[in-house]
Design an enzyme around this catalytic site. Structure first.
Site, PDB file in Angstrom:
ATOM      1  N   ASP A  10       0.791  -1.307   0.020  1.00  0.00           N
ATOM      2  CA  ASP A  10      -0.004  -0.042  -0.078  1.00  0.00           C
ATOM      3  C   ASP A  10       0.907   1.200  -0.106  1.00  0.00           C
ATOM      4  OD1 ASP A  10      -0.705   0.590   3.378  1.00  0.00           O
ATOM      5  OD2 ASP A  10       0.876  -0.467   2.558  1.00  0.00           O
ATOM      6  N   ASP A  15       6.735   1.246   1.742  1.00  0.00           N
ATOM      7  CA  ASP A  15       6.223   0.203   0.718  1.00  0.00           C
ATOM      8  C   ASP A  15       7.166   0.609  -0.397  1.00  0.00           C
ATOM      9  OD1 ASP A  15       3.706   1.179   2.295  1.00  0.00           O
ATOM     10  OD2 ASP A  15       3.466  -0.954   1.703  1.00  0.00           O
ATOM     11  N   ASN A  40      -2.501   2.874   3.617  1.00  0.00           N
ATOM     12  CA  ASN A  40      -2.214   4.040   3.706  1.00  0.00           C
ATOM     13  C   ASN A  40      -2.789   5.275   3.152  1.00  0.00           C
ATOM     14  OD1 ASN A  40       0.189   3.661   5.310  1.00  0.00           O
ATOM     15  ND2 ASN A  40       1.358   2.765   3.626  1.00  0.00           N
ATOM     16  N   THR A 126       3.001  -5.960   2.678  1.00  0.00           N
ATOM     17  CA  THR A 126       3.478  -5.005   3.586  1.00  0.00           C
ATOM     18  C   THR A 126       2.242  -3.816   3.873  1.00  0.00           C
ATOM     19  OG1 THR A 126       4.074  -3.583   1.736  1.00  0.00           O
ATOM     20  CG2 THR A 126       5.598  -5.072   2.754  1.00  0.00           C
ATOM     21  N   PHE A 168      -1.202  -0.495  12.607  1.00  0.00           N
ATOM     22  CA  PHE A 168      -2.174  -0.005  11.309  1.00  0.00           C
ATOM     23  C   PHE A 168      -2.369  -1.008  10.508  1.00  0.00           C
ATOM     24  CE2 PHE A 168      -3.957   2.910   8.548  1.00  0.00           C
ATOM     25  CZ  PHE A 168      -3.663   2.438   7.375  1.00  0.00           C
ATOM     26  N   ASN A 169      -1.531  -1.936  10.054  1.00  0.00           N
ATOM     27  CA  ASN A 169      -1.886  -2.905   8.911  1.00  0.00           C
ATOM     28  C   ASN A 169      -2.502  -4.018   9.390  1.00  0.00           C
ATOM     29  OD1 ASN A 169      -0.192  -1.670   7.003  1.00  0.00           O
ATOM     30  ND2 ASN A 169       1.386  -2.830   7.485  1.00  0.00           N
ATOM     31  N   HIS A 242       9.806   0.355   8.362  1.00  0.00           N
ATOM     32  CA  HIS A 242       9.031  -0.783   8.549  1.00  0.00           C
ATOM     33  C   HIS A 242       9.128  -1.734   7.507  1.00  0.00           C
ATOM     34  CE1 HIS A 242       6.963   1.435  11.647  1.00  0.00           C
ATOM     35  NE2 HIS A 242       6.418   2.373  10.707  1.00  0.00           N
ATOM     36  N   ASP A 243       8.687  -1.456   6.384  1.00  0.00           N
ATOM     37  CA  ASP A 243       8.200  -2.449   5.317  1.00  0.00           C
ATOM     38  C   ASP A 243       9.567  -3.015   4.753  1.00  0.00           C
ATOM     39  OD1 ASP A 243       5.421  -0.743   3.985  1.00  0.00           O
ATOM     40  OD2 ASP A 243       5.357  -2.243   5.666  1.00  0.00           O
TER      41      ASP A 243
HETATM   42  O1  RIB Z   1       2.455   0.198  10.876  1.00  0.00           O
HETATM   43  C1  RIB Z   1       3.230   0.666   9.798  1.00  0.00           C
HETATM   44  C2  RIB Z   1       2.725   0.040   8.557  1.00  0.00           C
HETATM   45  O2  RIB Z   1       1.673   0.755   8.133  1.00  0.00           O
HETATM   46  C3  RIB Z   1       3.797   0.127   7.364  1.00  0.00           C
HETATM   47  O3  RIB Z   1       3.421  -0.969   6.327  1.00  0.00           O
HETATM   48  C4  RIB Z   1       3.306   1.422   6.811  1.00  0.00           C
HETATM   49  O4  RIB Z   1       3.449   1.380   5.165  1.00  0.00           O
HETATM   50  C5  RIB Z   1       1.868   1.267   6.894  1.00  0.00           C
HETATM   51  O5  RIB Z   1       1.144   0.688   5.991  1.00  0.00           O
HETATM   52 CA    CA Z   2       2.802  -0.419   3.992  1.00  0.00          CA
END
Ligand code: RIB
Ligand code: CA
Length: 314
Positions: A10, A15, A40, A126, A168-169, A242-243
């Site tokens: 996303d 990403d 996102n 991701t 979040f994901n 993160h990703d």
């Molecule tokens: O919480 C971090 C995640 O949420 C990452 O994948 C970032 O791109 C968002 O999607």
């Molecule tokens: Ca992401």
């Protein structure tokens, strides 16, 4: 032998860096396709952003698919406050040359896996797990074809980044995440506990910028924007990358340390919806379904990322 992978994403600046790192690593990763999901920012932007990253990387041939625009059973929640209105703030969003494939991402995932050998394809989600959860729910026969799932999402000691309990994901589509974590295929999970160890500090972003090629320039510009929200929130010295932890693990697993644990998803409670309950100390007899990654060599991670981004200047 290179891992055959499908990245489900996303974009999202982090990403985007994941896509660059994967494209720069053909010895280890055979990128079959990119699938996109609402997360996102809405799907019409995440699919465009993924295609733009292929343009920047000069890989107009990579097939990009649009998938689910909303979670399986809930309305979409997005994260423009972190990623900006386009999802890739830091660089100009353009209409990319890389085409959008006509097939729905879920159908692409199902068709590709059904046609593959057993244990032959790695899924690398991701973003929210809507596409993956929907594919498994619609066609369980794909499961034996999945070698492993290496995903970014969840949290344990770090707590949540969208609610006190949820990352979040996982929060965006907890029902899809529940399907994935119950699917029985090997999972390696990059939660906030590890992604918060790979901070894109000023020095690291400057090293990327100094590479002087278009991919590195775009990466540095996006990270410079992406930094602002998390550095203020966590008073950290850079935003967590993160990703890219997912594909970095597939390229150089020795950078990471994990523990096989049960991870279960909260799908009922309003207060803790999307929480990833990690049984790190084996206090239950729940199946140990996940390689929970808890540590990373952060300097080694950035050395790898910078070495691979440098390849775009060759
Ligand atoms: O919480 C971090 C995640 O949420 C990452 O994948 C970032 O791109 C968002 O999607
Ligand atoms: Ca992401």
């Amino acid at each position: 032998m290179a891992h055959k992978i499908i990245i489900d994403c996303d974009p999202g600046q982090d990403d985007a860096v994941t896509l660059f790192l994967a494209i720069a690593s053909p010895e280890e990763l055979d990128l079959l396709g990119i699938t996109t999901v609402g997360g996102n920012v809405p799907l019409e932007l995440t699919q465009r952003n993924a295609r733009q990253m292929c343009d920047i990387a000069g890989r107009f041939d990579v097939p990009v698919y649009a998938g689910c625009s909303a979670p399986m059973h809930r309305p979409l929640q997005t994260a423009e406050m972190i990623h900006g209105e386009t999802g890739i703030n830091g660089i100009d969003a353009i209409d990319p040359q890389t085409p959008l494939q006509p097939q729905h991402a879920v159908d692409y995932i199902i068709d590709t896996l059904l046609a593959a050998e057993d244990n032959s394809i790695v899924l690398v989600p991701t973003g929210p797990l809507t596409n993956i959860g929907t594919a498994i729910d619609r066609e369980p026969a794909i499961l034996p074809k999945i070698e492993q799932i290496v995903l970014m999402g969840g949290a344990m000691r770090e707590g949540g980044n969208r609610t006190p309990s949820a990352e979040f994901n996982i929060l965006v589509d907890p029902e899809a995440a529940d399907i994935v974590f119950r699917c029985g295929r090997p999972i390696t999970q990059m939660g906030l506990d590890v992604s918060h160890q790979v901070l894109s500090t000023r020095d690291r972003v400057d090293r990327i910028k100094a590479l002087g090629n278009p991919v590195a320039a775009a990466t540095a510009a996006m990270l410079s924007f992406f930094d602002r929200y998390d550095t203020e929130k966590y008073t950290s010295k850079g935003a967590p990358l993160h990703d890219p932890c997912t594909v970095a693990y597939l390229i150089k697993p020795e950078l990471f340390a994990g523990k096989l644990c049960n991870v279960s998803i909260e799908t009922q409670s309003e207060l803790t919806l999307g929480h990833t309950a990690v049984d790190f100390w084996y206090v239950t007899d729940r199946p140990r379904n996940t390689n929970w990654i808890h540590s990373v060599d952060a300097d080694g991670f950035y050395d790898l990322l910078i070495e691979r981004l440098a390849r775009f200047g060759d």
